[in-house]
Design a protein around this motif. Structure first.
Motif, short mmCIF file in Angstrom:
data_model
loop_
_atom_site.label_atom_id
_atom_site.label_comp_id
_atom_site.label_asym_id
_atom_site.label_seq_id
_atom_site.Cartn_x
_atom_site.Cartn_y
_atom_site.Cartn_z
N GLN A 60 0.78 -1.22 0.00
CA GLN A 60 0.00 0.00 0.00
C GLN A 60 0.82 1.29 0.00
O GLN A 60 0.38 2.27 -0.55
CB GLN A 60 -1.01 0.01 1.14
N SER A 61 2.03 1.27 0.61
CA SER A 61 2.73 2.55 0.68
C SER A 61 3.17 2.96 -0.71
O SER A 61 3.82 2.23 -1.42
CB SER A 61 3.93 2.47 1.62
N GLU A 62 2.78 4.19 -1.09
CA GLU A 62 3.01 4.65 -2.46
C GLU A 62 4.50 4.81 -2.74
O GLU A 62 5.04 4.30 -3.69
CB GLU A 62 2.30 5.97 -2.62
N GLU A 63 5.16 5.49 -1.83
CA GLU A 63 6.60 5.65 -2.00
C GLU A 63 7.27 4.67 -1.05
O GLU A 63 7.03 4.68 0.13
CB GLU A 63 7.02 7.07 -1.66
N ALA A 64 8.05 3.79 -1.60
CA ALA A 64 8.68 2.78 -0.75
C ALA A 64 9.54 3.45 0.31
O ALA A 64 10.26 4.39 0.02
CB ALA A 64 9.53 1.89 -1.62
N THR A 65 9.44 2.98 1.53
CA THR A 65 10.26 3.60 2.57
C THR A 65 11.29 2.62 3.08
O THR A 65 11.05 1.44 3.14
CB THR A 65 9.39 4.05 3.75
N PHE A 66 12.42 3.15 3.42
CA PHE A 66 13.51 2.38 3.97
C PHE A 66 13.26 2.34 5.47
O PHE A 66 12.77 3.33 6.02
CB PHE A 66 14.78 3.19 3.67
N PRO A 67 13.57 1.27 6.17
CA PRO A 67 13.27 1.23 7.59
C PRO A 67 13.89 2.40 8.35
O PRO A 67 13.33 2.89 9.30
CB PRO A 67 13.86 -0.08 8.05
N PHE A 68 15.06 2.86 7.89
CA PHE A 68 15.72 3.95 8.62
C PHE A 68 14.89 5.23 8.63
O PHE A 68 15.08 6.09 9.44
CB PHE A 68 17.12 4.20 8.07
N THR A 69 13.93 5.32 7.70
CA THR A 69 13.12 6.54 7.66
C THR A 69 12.21 6.62 8.86
O THR A 69 11.60 7.64 9.12
CB THR A 69 12.26 6.59 6.38
N GLN A 70 12.09 5.51 9.59
CA GLN A 70 11.21 5.54 10.75
C GLN A 70 11.87 6.10 12.01
O GLN A 70 11.21 6.40 12.96
CB GLN A 70 10.67 4.14 11.01
N GLY A 71 13.17 6.17 12.01
CA GLY A 71 13.82 6.75 13.19
C GLY A 71 14.85 7.76 12.78
O GLY A 71 16.01 7.70 13.21
N PRO A 72 14.49 8.69 11.88
CA PRO A 72 15.52 9.61 11.39
C PRO A 72 15.90 10.67 12.43
O PRO A 72 15.15 10.90 13.38
CB PRO A 72 14.84 10.28 10.19
N ILE A 73 17.03 11.27 12.21
CA ILE A 73 17.43 12.39 13.06
C ILE A 73 17.00 13.66 12.34
O ILE A 73 17.31 13.85 11.16
CB ILE A 73 18.94 12.36 13.28
N ASP A 74 16.25 14.50 13.03
CA ASP A 74 15.81 15.74 12.42
C ASP A 74 16.86 16.82 12.68
O ASP A 74 17.03 17.29 13.82
CB ASP A 74 14.44 16.15 13.00
N VAL A 75 17.55 17.18 11.62
CA VAL A 75 18.66 18.13 11.75
C VAL A 75 18.15 19.50 12.22
O VAL A 75 18.88 20.25 12.88
CB VAL A 75 19.40 18.24 10.39
N SER A 76 16.88 19.81 11.90
CA SER A 76 16.38 21.13 12.30
C SER A 76 16.24 21.26 13.83
O SER A 76 16.05 22.35 14.35
CB SER A 76 15.06 21.45 11.60
#
Ligand SMILES: Nc1ncnc2c1ncn2[C@@H]1O[C@H](COP(=O)(O)OP(=O)(O)OP(=O)(O)O)[C@@H](O)[C@H]1O
Length: 627
Positions: free
Chosen positions: A118-134
């Motif tokens: 179902q996910s339209e854009e395939a996501t890499f598992p690392f996208t679930q715990g990213p570091i937000d640089v901002s």
């Protein structure tokens, strides 16, 4: 059908047996386990168990599925202490899922449950715990923990008094507590300082090296960009005794080899024979900045050029470099830098490297990549772009180890904070007039004009230069030109001798020229990614900048929709006065007439050169036949 069955079916279609798959996960666990043992100094081998029936959750394309036959891993994971459990689950699951998700694309996806697709854009598992640089703030140099005072002084000499947020965040994951333990995927806006973000930790880390050899390789898509990055390294590396080389094919390969490879010092009576294997050739550089083509030339034919000591690999402008295979440069580099020391990790021989390369990289804390016969821990990778791909199948090519995504905000596409975007609506045939009126308003300011192709770049630049007394110096910069001419033009632009560059897209990613306050899209970019990179030539390093896009009224809707992808929902109109357009009509008509003549004379010159060339080749062929 259950997910477990799906996964079994996938395993059946893949070249990997279920046993091998389990073994890979096991080996990854061993890596985590060895790491913990090193950190805590305690032997915890009793927790190690062979897998039995059970399940493990694997994240594929953002959805979870369970695989049978891996229960023991779950049991082990529950038994070990928190840190180790985290390592096991994150390392094993993310690395496995990266590869699994990649294979799933080629497997018979019809057997998968809808939740997996179902996910339209395939996501890499690392996208679930990213570091937000901002979430990070800039930090004064004297407050950066562990920063070598020699590097601090070198940075100050460059006029840098503090680090930007992305640089602080990367420092934390490399020299700080992160300790280069994970490969980094850095997606941060244009002009946010990504170059120094990777250059500084690499230089600091290599500053303690005792023997010179090639330990860091930075790959970039174009020569001018490589040159730009080399200059950043060259401004800091010598302060800690490191040398930096460039492999871009700007000079002859012989000159480049002389720069990169140290020849042995000979006695007065001896002479150097490159075929003589008794001479040990050594690298003259610790860090090499290269374009893929010239890098492959050195790999294939330069004696003494080796990647066997490489500790750091940086792939800058990753999405661009992954799109182009350049003689398979990436698989070649990865293969040449693979660890083959099996004594440290006996399980290494069980891997199918082509399928599970990312699982193969097992870390040893605190061990430096060494020389022949000594340990070779993994190669650390950093991949970067302002529009980094998060497509697992593309990122899987990089064989990343436990990748950590560092990104700014939630969106993949981010525009610089101080960028103002404007639209300028006009009839297509009047675009040159609007462009000239805009350029006249800007006066002597540095400005970059983008077109959609090398041909239109050439035509537009020619037309602008035929416009009479514009009193602005305008030059073309495109992939059609020779490198030497391009470099000369860029130098003049940097020095302010040229005010306007008319460019095609291919050459401008990453280009950093001080004082560019305006970017103009003469042709509307087709993709938001292109808009991000074009607009990003201004509003760099926290400065303000403007990006104008010339549009036909039918394009406005598509343009607005495109900018929404970068969270920009208001693009104000910009208007140029009708009197300035009217005043340009005569000059425009005359320039158009001259353009026709110029184009015709250029075409006839090309035809003449072409026919001369074909006559020469024919003569050569006849000569050859006679012989
Ligand atoms: N800490 C800093 N202080 C002041 N200026 C800096 C700092 N770090 C980088 N810069 C300057 O910011 C500009 C942009 O840096 P850089 O080229 O590394 O950006 P980037 O994120 O790689 O951009 P792009 O995605 O377009 O390649 C450069 O001119 C650089 O010299």
């Amino acid at each position: 059908m259950s997910n477990a069955q799906n996964m079994k079916e996938w395993l059946a279609t893949s070249t990997l047996s279920e046993d091998d798959f389990i073994r890979n996960l096991h080996a990854e666990y061993t890596g985590a386990h060895a790491l913990k043992q090193q950190i805590t100094g305690r032997n915890t081998t009793k927790l190690w168990r062979k897998p039995e029936n059970g399940t493990i959750k694997i994240n594929v394309h953002g959805a979870y599925c369970r695989i049978t036959g891996l229960g023991a891993l779950g049991v082990v994971a529950r038994k070990v202490k928190k840190m180790e459990r985290t390592l096991l689950t994150q390392t094993a699951v993310s690395a496995a899922a990266a590869t699994v998700s990649c294979h799933l694309r080629s497997a018979t996806t019809s057997t998968l449950e809808p939740e997996l697709l179902q996910s339209e854009e395939a996501t890499f598992p690392f996208t679930q715990g990213p570091i937000d640089v901002s979430q990070f703030e800039g930090c004064a140099l004297n407050l950066i923990p562990c920063l070598d005072p020699r590097l601090e002084a070198a940075l100050e000499k460059m006029g840098i008094s503090s680090l930007f947020p992305v640089q602080v965040a990367v420092w934390q994951e490399t020299i700080g507590p992160g300790a280069f333990e994970r490969d980094l995927c850095i997606n941060s806006p244009t002009g946010s300082g990504k170059t120094l973000a990777y250059a500084l930790p690499i230089v600091q880390k290599l500053s303690t090296r005792s023997v010179k050899c090639l330990r860091a390789l930075v790959v970039l898509p174009t020569r001018d960009l490589a040159l730009q990055v080399k200059e950043i390294f060259a401004a800091i590396a010598p302060a800690v005794g490191l040398s930096v080389g460039l492999a871009v094919g700007q000079s002859s390969i012989a000159d480049e080899i002389a720069e990169l490879i140290k020849r042995p010092k000979l006695e007065a009576s001896m002479c150097y024979d490159p075929e003589d294997v008794t001479f040990e050739l050594q690298s003259s550089v610790d860090i090499l900045v290269a374009t893929p083509g010239r890098l492959m030339d050195h790999i294939n034919s330069t004696k003494g050029f080796t990647l066997e000591h490489l500790c750091y690999l940086v792939v800058d402008e990753t999405d661009r470099l992954l799109r182009e295979s350049y003689q398979s440069w990436l698989p070649t580099v990865l293969q040449l830098t693979q660890s083959n020391d099996e004594s440290l990790f006996p399980l290494a021989s069980l891997f199918h490297s082509s399928n599970f390369g990312s699982l193969k990289t097992i870390r040893r804390f605190g061990v430096e990549r060494g020389f022949k016969g000594k340990s070779h821990p993994r190669l650390v990778k950093m991949v970067l772009s302002a529009t980094l791909t998060q497509d697992p199948s593309k990122l899987a090519q990089l064989n990343l180890h436990h990748p950590l995504l560092m990104t700014t905000g939630k969106r993949r596409y981010q525009l610089p904070e101080k960028l103002e975007s404007y639209k300028l609506i006009c009839e297509p045939n009047l675009r040159p007039l609007y462009l000239v009126a805009l350029l006249q308003e800007l006066g002597e300011e540095k400005c970059i004009v983008f077109t959609s192709s090398t041909e239109s770049t050439h035509r537009l630049c020619t037309l602008l230069n035929l416009f009479g007394d514009l009193s602005i110096k305008i030059k073309e910069y495109s992939g059609l030109q020779r490198q030497s001419l391009r470099s000369k033009t860029l130098k003049s632009f940097r020095e302010g001798k040229v005010q306007v560059l008319v460019c095609s897209d291919a050459m401008t990613r990453g280009m950093d020229v001080e004082g560019v306050r305006t970017v103009i899209n003469y042709d509307m970019p087709a993709y938001i990614k292109t808009y991000v990179h074009r607009a990003g030539r201004t509003a760099r390093a926290g400065q303000a900048g403007r990006c104008f896009t010339l549009l036909h009224k039918h394009e406005v809707k598509r343009f607005k929709k495109m900018l929404l992808k970068a969270d920009n929902d208001s693009v104000p109109h910009y208007s140029v006065s009708s009197s300035s357009i009217d005043s340009l009509h005569d000059a425009y008509n005359s320039a158009l007439g001259k353009l026709k003549e110029t184009v015709e004379s250029e075409a006839s010159r090309k035809r003449k050169i072409g026919s001369k060339f074909s006559k020469l080749s024919k003569a050569k062929a006849t000569d050859h036949q006679k012989r």
